[in-house]
Motif scaffolding. Structure first.
Motif, PDB file in Angstrom:
ATOM      1  N   SER A   9       4.123   2.035   2.382  1.00 32.75           N
ATOM      2  CA  SER A   9       4.626   0.778   2.989  1.00 32.75           C
ATOM      3  C   SER A   9       6.144   0.669   2.937  1.00 32.75           C
ATOM      4  O   SER A   9       6.725  -0.209   3.582  1.00 32.75           O
ATOM      5  CB  SER A   9       3.989  -0.437   2.293  1.00 32.75           C
ATOM      6  OG  SER A   9       4.213  -0.374   0.892  1.00 32.75           O
ATOM      7  N   MET A  15       3.541   8.678   5.439  1.00 33.51           N
ATOM      8  CA  MET A  15       3.320   9.542   4.261  1.00 33.51           C
ATOM      9  C   MET A  15       3.226  11.001   4.660  1.00 33.51           C
ATOM     10  O   MET A  15       3.517  11.895   3.867  1.00 33.51           O
ATOM     11  CB  MET A  15       2.065   9.097   3.521  1.00 33.51           C
ATOM     12  CG  MET A  15       2.274   7.859   2.697  1.00 33.51           C
ATOM     13  SD  MET A  15       0.901   7.578   1.576  1.00 33.51           S
ATOM     14  CE  MET A  15      -0.300   6.857   2.683  1.00 33.51           C
ATOM     15  N   LYS A  18       7.999   0.784  -0.226  1.00 31.45           N
ATOM     16  CA  LYS A  18       8.444   0.160  -1.485  1.00 31.45           C
ATOM     17  C   LYS A  18       9.634   0.895  -2.094  1.00 31.45           C
ATOM     18  O   LYS A  18      10.631   0.297  -2.478  1.00 31.45           O
ATOM     19  CB  LYS A  18       7.309   0.128  -2.493  1.00 31.45           C
ATOM     20  CG  LYS A  18       6.114  -0.704  -2.091  1.00 31.45           C
ATOM     21  CD  LYS A  18       5.008  -0.612  -3.125  1.00 31.45           C
ATOM     22  CE  LYS A  18       4.483   0.794  -3.307  1.00 31.45           C
ATOM     23  NZ  LYS A  18       3.971   1.424  -2.078  1.00 31.45           N
ATOM     24  N   THR A  78      11.726   3.105  -0.794  1.00 30.47           N
ATOM     25  CA  THR A  78      12.889   3.033   0.109  1.00 30.47           C
ATOM     26  C   THR A  78      13.583   1.688  -0.018  1.00 30.47           C
ATOM     27  O   THR A  78      14.788   1.607  -0.255  1.00 30.47           O
ATOM     28  CB  THR A  78      12.441   3.266   1.559  1.00 30.47           C
ATOM     29  OG1 THR A  78      11.788   4.532   1.652  1.00 30.47           O
ATOM     30  CG2 THR A  78      13.623   3.226   2.512  1.00 30.47           C
ATOM     31  N   LYS A 131       8.900  -1.608  12.405  1.00 30.06           N
ATOM     32  CA  LYS A 131      10.302  -1.948  12.108  1.00 30.06           C
ATOM     33  C   LYS A 131      11.013  -0.760  11.446  1.00 30.06           C
ATOM     34  O   LYS A 131      10.399  -0.013  10.681  1.00 30.06           O
ATOM     35  CB  LYS A 131      10.371  -3.151  11.154  1.00 30.06           C
ATOM     36  CG  LYS A 131       9.905  -4.459  11.763  1.00 30.06           C
ATOM     37  CD  LYS A 131      10.010  -5.587  10.733  1.00 30.06           C
ATOM     38  CE  LYS A 131       9.500  -6.913  11.291  1.00 30.06           C
ATOM     39  NZ  LYS A 131       9.473  -7.974  10.231  1.00 30.06           N
ATOM     40  N   SER A 132      12.318  -0.626  11.729  1.00 27.53           N
ATOM     41  CA  SER A 132      13.116   0.433  11.094  1.00 27.53           C
ATOM     42  C   SER A 132      13.372   0.060   9.642  1.00 27.53           C
ATOM     43  O   SER A 132      13.209  -1.102   9.239  1.00 27.53           O
ATOM     44  CB  SER A 132      14.451   0.589  11.830  1.00 27.53           C
ATOM     45  OG  SER A 132      15.254  -0.564  11.561  1.00 27.53           O
ATOM     46  N   ILE A 157       0.843  -1.204   0.000  1.00 30.91           N
ATOM     47  CA  ILE A 157       0.000   0.000   0.000  1.00 30.91           C
ATOM     48  C   ILE A 157       0.875   1.250   0.000  1.00 30.91           C
ATOM     49  O   ILE A 157       2.085   1.171   0.251  1.00 30.91           O
ATOM     50  CB  ILE A 157      -0.978   0.013   1.203  1.00 30.91           C
ATOM     51  CG1 ILE A 157      -0.238   0.229   2.522  1.00 30.91           C
ATOM     52  CG2 ILE A 157      -1.853  -1.228   1.233  1.00 30.91           C
ATOM     53  CD1 ILE A 157      -1.177   0.475   3.710  1.00 30.91           C
ATOM     54  N   GLU A 162      -0.009   3.326  10.418  1.00 32.50           N
ATOM     55  CA  GLU A 162       1.434   3.652  10.336  1.00 32.50           C
ATOM     56  C   GLU A 162       1.775   4.205   8.961  1.00 32.50           C
ATOM     57  O   GLU A 162       2.573   5.127   8.819  1.00 32.50           O
ATOM     58  CB  GLU A 162       2.302   2.427  10.660  1.00 32.50           C
ATOM     59  CG  GLU A 162       3.803   2.765  10.593  1.00 32.50           C
ATOM     60  CD  GLU A 162       4.726   1.794  11.312  1.00 32.50           C
ATOM     61  OE1 GLU A 162       4.273   1.129  12.261  1.00 32.50           O
ATOM     62  OE2 GLU A 162       5.902   1.713  10.904  1.00 32.50           O
ATOM     63  N   LYS A 182       1.626  13.422   2.242  1.00 32.00           N
ATOM     64  CA  LYS A 182       2.017  13.355   0.808  1.00 32.00           C
ATOM     65  C   LYS A 182       0.748  13.447  -0.037  1.00 32.00           C
ATOM     66  O   LYS A 182      -0.262  12.822   0.243  1.00 32.00           O
ATOM     67  CB  LYS A 182       2.733  12.024   0.582  1.00 32.00           C
ATOM     68  CG  LYS A 182       3.248  11.792  -0.828  1.00 32.00           C
ATOM     69  CD  LYS A 182       4.009  10.460  -0.883  1.00 32.00           C
ATOM     70  CE  LYS A 182       4.475  10.112  -2.299  1.00 32.00           C
ATOM     71  NZ  LYS A 182       5.149   8.790  -2.344  1.00 32.00           N
ATOM     72  N   ARG A 237       6.496  -1.234  -7.730  1.00 31.91           N
ATOM     73  CA  ARG A 237       5.153  -1.396  -8.267  1.00 31.91           C
ATOM     74  C   ARG A 237       5.187  -1.989  -9.684  1.00 31.91           C
ATOM     75  O   ARG A 237       6.075  -1.675 -10.481  1.00 31.91           O
ATOM     76  CB  ARG A 237       4.343  -0.089  -8.307  1.00 31.91           C
ATOM     77  CG  ARG A 237       3.905   0.442  -6.973  1.00 31.91           C
ATOM     78  CD  ARG A 237       2.824   1.471  -7.136  1.00 31.91           C
ATOM     79  NE  ARG A 237       2.422   2.107  -5.882  1.00 31.91           N
ATOM     80  CZ  ARG A 237       1.623   1.553  -4.988  1.00 31.91           C
ATOM     81  NH1 ARG A 237       1.165   0.314  -5.190  1.00 31.91           N
ATOM     82  NH2 ARG A 237       1.298   2.180  -3.870  1.00 31.91           N
TER      83      ARG A 237
HETATM   84  N1  LIG Z   1      10.222   1.027   8.022  1.00 33.20           N
HETATM   85  C1  LIG Z   1       9.992   2.357   8.012  1.00 33.20           C
HETATM   86  N2  LIG Z   1       9.817   3.010   9.179  1.00 33.20           N
HETATM   87  C2  LIG Z   1       9.563   4.341   9.200  1.00 33.20           C
HETATM   88  N3  LIG Z   1       9.468   5.121   8.087  1.00 33.20           N
HETATM   89  C3  LIG Z   1       9.626   4.489   6.892  1.00 33.20           C
HETATM   90  C4  LIG Z   1       9.891   3.091   6.777  1.00 33.20           C
HETATM   91  N4  LIG Z   1       9.990   2.781   5.456  1.00 33.20           N
HETATM   92  C5  LIG Z   1       9.800   3.929   4.776  1.00 33.20           C
HETATM   93  N5  LIG Z   1       9.599   4.966   5.637  1.00 33.20           N
HETATM   94  C6  LIG Z   1       9.313   6.364   5.292  1.00 33.20           C
HETATM   95  O1  LIG Z   1       7.959   6.406   4.893  1.00 33.20           O
HETATM   96  C7  LIG Z   1       7.782   7.292   3.767  1.00 33.20           C
HETATM   97  C8  LIG Z   1       7.227   6.507   2.597  1.00 33.20           C
HETATM   98  O2  LIG Z   1       8.227   5.572   2.195  1.00 33.20           O
HETATM   99  P1  LIG Z   1       8.276   5.082   0.650  1.00 33.20           P
HETATM  100  O3  LIG Z   1       8.148   6.271  -0.241  1.00 33.20           O
HETATM  101  O4  LIG Z   1       9.451   4.193   0.502  1.00 33.20           O
HETATM  102  O5  LIG Z   1       6.918   4.258   0.586  1.00 33.20           O
HETATM  103  P2  LIG Z   1       6.158   3.752  -0.704  1.00 33.20           P
HETATM  104  O6  LIG Z   1       5.565   2.431  -0.365  1.00 33.20           O
HETATM  105  O7  LIG Z   1       7.027   3.814  -1.902  1.00 33.20           O
HETATM  106  O8  LIG Z   1       5.008   4.841  -0.801  1.00 33.20           O
HETATM  107  P3  LIG Z   1       4.129   5.248  -2.107  1.00 33.20           P
HETATM  108  O9  LIG Z   1       3.478   4.017  -2.630  1.00 33.20           O
HETATM  109  O10 LIG Z   1       3.151   6.241  -1.546  1.00 33.20           O
HETATM  110  O11 LIG Z   1       5.097   5.847  -3.078  1.00 33.20           O
HETATM  111  C9  LIG Z   1       9.163   7.887   3.493  1.00 33.20           C
HETATM  112  O12 LIG Z   1       9.258   9.134   4.172  1.00 33.20           O
HETATM  113  C10 LIG Z   1      10.121   6.866   4.119  1.00 33.20           C
HETATM  114  O13 LIG Z   1      11.328   7.487   4.543  1.00 33.20           O
END
Ligand SMILES: Nc1ncnc2c1ncn2[C@@H]1O[C@H](COP(=O)(O)OP(=O)(O)OP(=O)(O)O)[C@@H](O)[C@H]1O
Ligand SMILES: Cc1cn([C@H]2C[C@H](O)[C@@H](COP(=O)(O)O)O2)c(=O)[nH]c1=O
Length: 195
Positions: free
Chosen positions: A14, A132, A16, A18, A176-177, A11, A127, A135, A86
Motif C-alpha cells: 500500500s 509488489m 507504508k 515509502t 495516485k503517484s 495492506i 494495484e 516480492k 506498521r
Molecule cells: N502510490 C504509488 N504508486 C505506485 N507505486 C507505489 C506507490 N507507493 C509505493 N509504490 C511502490 O510499491 C512498492 C511497495 O511500496 P512500499 O514498500 O512502500 O509498500 P508497503 O506498504 O511498505 O509494502 P509491505 O507492507 O509489503 O512492506 C514499492 O516498489 C514502491 O516504490
C-alpha cells in the motif's frame, strides 16, 4: 508542541514504507518499523520468509518485538517525532485473520503506547500486487488474504479499536503517484493541526 508518534498501516504494497520514510524526512522525525530490525524482529522475518511456526507463537513474537520497540519509541520521543511503519494494528488485523482471538491479541499488547495518529493507506488489492511485483511474501501472498486484511483494517477503524489520540487519517492511494499521496498526507495532518 510535544513530539508526535505517527503510525502508518495498510495492506502489503500500500506504500507504508515509502510514505513513512518521506514523512519522517519532511518532519525531521525518526523512521521506525515493525517487525523491527532487532533480534526478535529478525527471527520474525525468518518466519515470514517461510520457516514453520505456530500462529500463536508468531502473535507472541510480534508482541515481544513490540515490547522492545515501545521502549525505544518512548526514548526517541523525548527528542524527535516518530513515524512508525506498521504497529499493533497489524497484529489486530493479520493475527486475527489467522484465527487468533482479538482479546488475546489486545491482552499481549496491553503495554503498547497509543499513537497520536494512525494513517491508513488504502489501495485496491490488484494495484498492490502490481506494486509488489513478486516480492517474496510467503505467508500473506494471495489476493483473497489481502482483501480480508483490507476489510479487517476497515473494521478496526470503524470500531475505533485502540483509537489514537487524534484519530485516523485514511488515504486512498489507488491510481495516485507517490508524490500525490505524500501531499495528501501533509494536507490531512495540517487540517488536523498535528503540525
Ligand atoms: N502510490 C504509488 N504508486 C505506485 N507505486 C507505489 C506507490 N507507493 C509505493 N509504490 C511502490 O510499491 C512498492 C511497495 O511500496 P512500499 O514498500 O512502500 O509498500 P508497503 O506498504 O511498505 O509494502 P509491505 O507492507 O509489503 O512492506 C514499492 O516498489 C514502491 O516504490
Ligand atoms: C507488525 C506486524 C506485521 N505482520 C505481517 C504483515 C506483513 O505481511 C509482514 C511484514 O512485512 P513488511 O513487508 O515488513 O511490512 O508481517 C503481522 O502479521 N503482524 C504484525 O504485528
Amino acid at each position: 508542541m510535544a513530539n508526535k508518534f505517527i503510525v502508518f498501516e495498510g495492506i502489503d504494497g500500500s506504500g507504508k514504507t515509502t510514505q513513512s520514510k518521506l514523512l519522517a524526512e519532511k518532519i525531521n522525525g525518526k523512521y521506525t518499523c515493525e517487525p523491527t530490525n532487532g533480534d526478535i524482529g529478525k527471527l520474525i522475518r525468518d518466519i515470514l520468509s517461510g520457516k514453520k511456526c505456530e500462529k500463536e507463537t508468531l502473535a507472541l513474537l510480534f508482541a515481544a518485538d513490540r515490547v522492545e520497540h515501545v521502549v525505544d519509541i518512548e526514548q526517541h520521543l523525548k527528542k524527535t517525532h516518530i513515524v512508525c511503519d506498521r504497529y499493533v494494528y497489524s497484529s489486530m488485523v493479520y493475527q486475527a485473520i489467522q484465527g487468533i482471538d482479538l482479546n488475546f491479541i489486545m491482552n499481549i499488547n496491553q503495554f503498547a503506547k497509543k499513537p497520536d495518529i494512525l494513517i491508513f493507506l488504502d489501495v485496491d488489492v490488484e494495484e498492490s500486487f502490481k506494486r509488489m511485483n513478486g516480492k517474496n511474501k510467503e505467508i500473506f501472498e494471495n489476493k483473497e488474504m489481502l482483501n480480508k486484511v483490507r476489510a479487517k483494517y476497515y473494521e478496526i477503524i470503524k470500531k475505533r479499536l485502540f483509537e489514537p489520540k487524534y484519530g485516523y487519517i485514511k488515504i486512498n492511494t489507488t491510481g495516485k503517484s507517490i508524490e500525490e499521496v505524500h501531499d495528501n498526507i501533509l494536507t490531512e495532518l495540517r487540517e488536523k493541526n498535528i503540525f
